[in-house]
Design a protein around this motif. Structure first.
Motif, PDB file in Angstrom:
ATOM      1  N   ALA A 103       1.170  -0.991  -0.116  1.00  0.00           N
ATOM      2  CA  ALA A 103       0.107  -0.326  -0.263  1.00  0.00           C
ATOM      3  C   ALA A 103       0.445   1.371  -0.076  1.00  0.00           C
ATOM      4  CB  ALA A 103      -0.760   0.154   0.991  1.00  0.00           C
ATOM      5  N   THR A 135      -0.033  -0.309  -4.860  1.00  0.00           N
ATOM      6  CA  THR A 135      -0.640   0.600  -5.227  1.00  0.00           C
ATOM      7  C   THR A 135      -0.662   0.950  -6.769  1.00  0.00           C
ATOM      8  OG1 THR A 135      -0.515   1.320  -3.093  1.00  0.00           O
ATOM      9  CG2 THR A 135      -1.771   2.862  -4.173  1.00  0.00           C
ATOM     10  N   THR A 146      -1.308   7.143  -0.323  1.00  0.00           N
ATOM     11  CA  THR A 146      -1.704   6.598   0.630  1.00  0.00           C
ATOM     12  C   THR A 146      -0.832   6.835   1.764  1.00  0.00           C
ATOM     13  OG1 THR A 146       0.353   4.946   1.013  1.00  0.00           O
ATOM     14  CG2 THR A 146      -1.192   4.130  -0.676  1.00  0.00           C
ATOM     15  N   THR A 165      -6.442   0.755  -3.949  1.00  0.00           N
ATOM     16  CA  THR A 165      -4.970  -0.359  -3.327  1.00  0.00           C
ATOM     17  C   THR A 165      -6.450  -1.463  -2.682  1.00  0.00           C
ATOM     18  OG1 THR A 165      -3.579   1.272  -2.429  1.00  0.00           O
ATOM     19  CG2 THR A 165      -3.892  -1.147  -0.882  1.00  0.00           C
TER      20      THR A 165
END
Length: 239
Positions: free
Chosen positions: A74, A105, A188, A214
């Motif tokens: 992530a 991601t 993220t 994600t």
């Protein structure tokens, strides 16, 4: 229920995921393991270190107790700086370490655009411009056309994690372009999962954020992705 394990670098917006789990009443489990970070910096050398195989393998080992069905790295910048081939190799190494399907991601952004049939995009990046340009290159290699890009020069993930929703809305609207079919928000470290509908309403088109894609990609690794409320056009299927 499906369990998507998340390898998340450091501390910034990791609480986005348990908050989502609660809002959707446990339709998916999203256990998070915090991976080690040498230096919290949106700088290429630091990002290559954050995404190293050793750090991610250690995280995958810690995640094993949650028995994930799939694992996501992530982190957008810690995957796109490796380039398309490097990002695929990175995801394959995570899959090997975890023993389940894995992705990242950055790969999720490219796959989400293909899923929606979107090619022309605008990018609202929190990163410094040189790092943001790596994301533009990653998208271009994946078949997208970036028609506009706004970078905001934020140097650390920790600072990005403090951005208020109104600031995120402003970044998205400022980056939008009439020719863009969607706006992408690639970090993220930014809290976005509670405001996807607000972001899409602000620009009148799909908005894809790092934490959103994600979760989507983690589920997509396991089969058809369920419609989930409050997560925008991506979770409603094709436009």
């Amino acid at each position: 229920m499906p369990t998507v394990g998340l390898l998340y670098p450091g501390h910034s917006a990791e609480d986005d995921f348990p908050a989502l789990e609660e809002r959707i009443c446990g339709a998916v489990r999203l256990p998070v393991v915090i991976t080690s970070v040498g230096e919290d910096a949106h700088r290429v050398d630091a990002l290559l270190d954050i995404g190293s195989d050793a750090r991610l393998a250690d995280g995958a080992s810690q995640l094993s107790g949650a028995q994930p069905d799939a694992v996501m790295w992530a982190c957008t910048s810690g995957s796109f700086v490796f380039g398309p081939q490097g990002a695929r190799a990175q995801a394959a190494a995570v899959a090997d370490a975890a023993g389940v399907p894995a992705s990242s991601t950055s790969i999720a952004f490219v796959d989400a655009l293909r899923h929606l049939g979107i090619r022309r995009v605008a990018v609202a990046a929190s990163y410094p411009d040189d790092v943001a340009q790596h994301f533009v290159g990653f998208l271009t290699d994946g078949g997208a056309e970036v028609v506009s890009m706004g970078s905001h020069g934020i140097y650390t993930a920790a600072e990005v994690g403090t951005l208020e929703p109104s600031r995120v809305v402003d970044m998205v609207t400022a980056a939008d372009h009439p020719d863009a079919e969607a706006v992408l928000v690639p970090d993220t470290a930014m809290h976005t999962l509670a405001i996807i509908d607000q972001l899409e309403a602000a620009v009148g088109k799909p908005v894809l954020t790092a934490n959103q894609v994600t979760v989507w990609k983690g589920l997509e690794l396991l089969g058809p992705v369920p419609d989930l409320p409050g997560l925008g056009a991506l979770f409603r299927g094709r436009r």
